[in-house]
Design a protein around this motif. Sequence first.
Motif, mmCIF file in Angstrom:
data_model
loop_
_atom_site.group_PDB
_atom_site.id
_atom_site.type_symbol
_atom_site.label_atom_id
_atom_site.label_comp_id
_atom_site.label_asym_id
_atom_site.label_seq_id
_atom_site.Cartn_x
_atom_site.Cartn_y
_atom_site.Cartn_z
ATOM 1 N N VAL A 37 -5.826 1.968 0.997
ATOM 2 C CA VAL A 37 -5.706 1.085 -0.174
ATOM 3 C C VAL A 37 -4.270 0.551 -0.240
ATOM 4 C CG1 VAL A 37 -5.972 0.952 -2.687
ATOM 5 C CG2 VAL A 37 -7.409 2.501 -1.377
ATOM 6 N N LEU A 38 -3.318 1.437 -0.036
ATOM 7 C CA LEU A 38 -1.913 1.030 -0.094
ATOM 8 C C LEU A 38 -1.577 0.055 1.036
ATOM 9 C CD1 LEU A 38 -0.310 4.438 -1.067
ATOM 10 C CD2 LEU A 38 -0.460 2.397 -2.484
ATOM 11 N N PHE A 55 -2.719 -3.292 0.013
ATOM 12 C CA PHE A 55 -1.801 -3.928 -0.941
ATOM 13 C C PHE A 55 -0.544 -4.446 -0.235
ATOM 14 C CE2 PHE A 55 -4.155 -1.806 -4.433
ATOM 15 C CZ PHE A 55 -4.283 -2.904 -5.264
ATOM 16 N N ASN A 93 -4.891 7.666 -0.420
ATOM 17 C CA ASN A 93 -4.974 6.220 -0.650
ATOM 18 C C ASN A 93 -4.222 5.396 0.390
ATOM 19 O OD1 ASN A 93 -6.585 6.518 -2.892
ATOM 20 N ND2 ASN A 93 -4.886 6.559 -4.314
#
Lengths: 289, 426
Positions: free
Chosen positions: B6-7, B10, B3
């Motif tokens: 995705v991280l 964020f 991920n």
Amino acid sequence: MELRIDRVSKQYKNKLAVDRVSMNLHEGVYGLLGENGAGKTSLIRMVCGVLKPTGGSISFDGLDVGDEEYRALLGYLPQDFGYYPEFSAQDFMYYMASLKGLNRAGARARTRELLELVSLNEVAKKKIKTFSGGMKQRLGIAQSLLNDPKLLVLDEPTAGLDPKERVRFRNLIARLGQNRIVLLSTHIVSDVEHIAGRILLMKEGRLLHQGSLEEITQVIQGKVFECLTNEEGVQALTGRCPIINYRSEGDKVFLRFVCEGEPPAGAEEVPAGLEDLYLYCFSESERYE
Amino acid sequence: MNNFWVLAGFEFKKIFRRKTFPAAIIICLGIMAVAVFSSLSGGSFHHSVGNDISKYEAMELDKAVILTNRGYITPQLVYRAILSNREMISDEENYFVNEYGSHLKEDAYIRYILPYEPVIELLNKVYAEDMDWLSMDALSLVYLGEDKAVDRLGPEQAESFDADLRDFARAMVFRDKGLSGAEREKNLELIDSIETPLYSDYYGGYEAYIMGSKSLAITVLFMILLLLSPLFSNEYEEKTDQVILCTKNGKGSLCRAKLFVALVVSLLSAVLVMGLSWLGFLMLYGFQGGRVNIQVVNPGCSYPFTLLEACCIHFISVVFASVLFGALIAFMSARVKRSTAPVVVMGTLLTIIPMFIWIPLKSSGFMYELLKFFPVNSVTFDFDRSFIEIFGVLFTPYKFIWAVSAVLTAAFSSMAAVSFKGHQTG
């Protein structure tokens, strides 16, 4: 499934917060009780790998607390933790899901399911900064369950919840304990009494007692009494015995207390509960307010 | 990658949603706009004297005159410049006298000097009688004396100009007392590689960019400081560290994602601020000037670069310095116990203090070079004559600083990761 805590200690500069605590936990709910400063939070943080022990070791099914695989099996709700105020509940859950290694589809499904479980599905897209303390707590519980953890550590999970929600969560935690280890730390004795299969009592960094409710309360069985007395009787008992309950009934006073010696005349022995044990153990220092 | 992307997404989201983000962008855009437009409004243009026109129109008129002689500085051009100057000084009508003395009229300057301005300024420096009046600053070499060398030049200098220019550059090398023998040799080699005839053009856009580049680069550093200070420390401050550090990817992918974001933010800050400002200056003043040799601006410079090449090297230096600074801030952010405030204070001090420390080359070559490694100093246009000598091998300073910056960036990033992974809550 076994969480092995082996002679774990934590020494801060001049304070020994946890002193050689050892225990082996298996499936079920464990209630960790102790007064403030007893070392509960330090122990919990060490179990979650966010605080390094000064000594000893912690492992789960052979996995060391520092291993990534250990963390993959862990769910943790800290007592006092922050949220990203500008994130929505849904974003926060997606973020936590990616941290826990869930893929996009899994994160979406699990987020929907858990927000519904904690009754936050209606406000999933609202920013966390608009949430009340109870709502944040429910979100915290939801995030701790995202990865379907085998080891669930909850520090004061019911703090900030209203009585109805508390009962709901108590039942949920009890259910969760069926196929995993749940370590629950709380000040609310009744929560532990209702759901914990085994109780761990900590005092001054040490594990004082551990066992089932029946086993643990054996320590003070035969020492808990109730009586109806007057003010003079109250004066006589205060300072000698820990008073568990005090209630005025007309010109008399109802007392529940723990007494190690000869009880006063008229006092009736009653079965001991966890609250009696807790107050008995932790009132020594205030002897006996 | 667990991920990672995705991280990273964020992490960007966290930065964009902080209140400091719009503040940093607004301040930065404000400084960029002020730097670009103040260069024009504060500039002095010959056509604005006595004419009721805007600074921009005056600059355009000046530029049009200078562009009439753009091209190589051939002996013919030098000759025409000398003749034009001679014609001007021979006519008293071109001067007016007041209580302070005799002064050149602006229309005479526009007619005789402005078409040859870059060439005449160059002649005044190269043939200056007293070199003590020369002051080198950034890329420019300014002659502070009142004597105008061009007034006494004859046609013979037109033929020898290229050789005289090299002699001048060599003389500047020998005047530099702090240089070692090897450094002198290296400078002489560089001077020999300068291609002549030099190329001259209107370079107002490049000049304005060079003048404003230091303050713009410092703006980049402060922007990075504002955006990246909370990178790790905010997790400690907001107590989110407890939940993220106990997750599967909390100590691995998240850490890498944060460092990746630090790198991208630093890189983009540098590229956007410097790139957009550069573009802004060129759009305002015109895109001409890239081919101009550094020696037209600073005949004492040994490097055989054009202004475009010099600006590109500077641009890359700012990028390296920014990325290094970003990694340093990330490291400090990961290292603090709780709050972001110490990171901001330390970052500010690290940015400001080295600006005010100056050690002459002749006092301590080591300290002189060491100071160049601080990001705030490595973003200066620095084509001076010193080199970095290690075990007898000479390294070109800007290339060496790039390499050291890359190594330090990797080191600070690794230390940031170790600090974050080892962070203890509570």
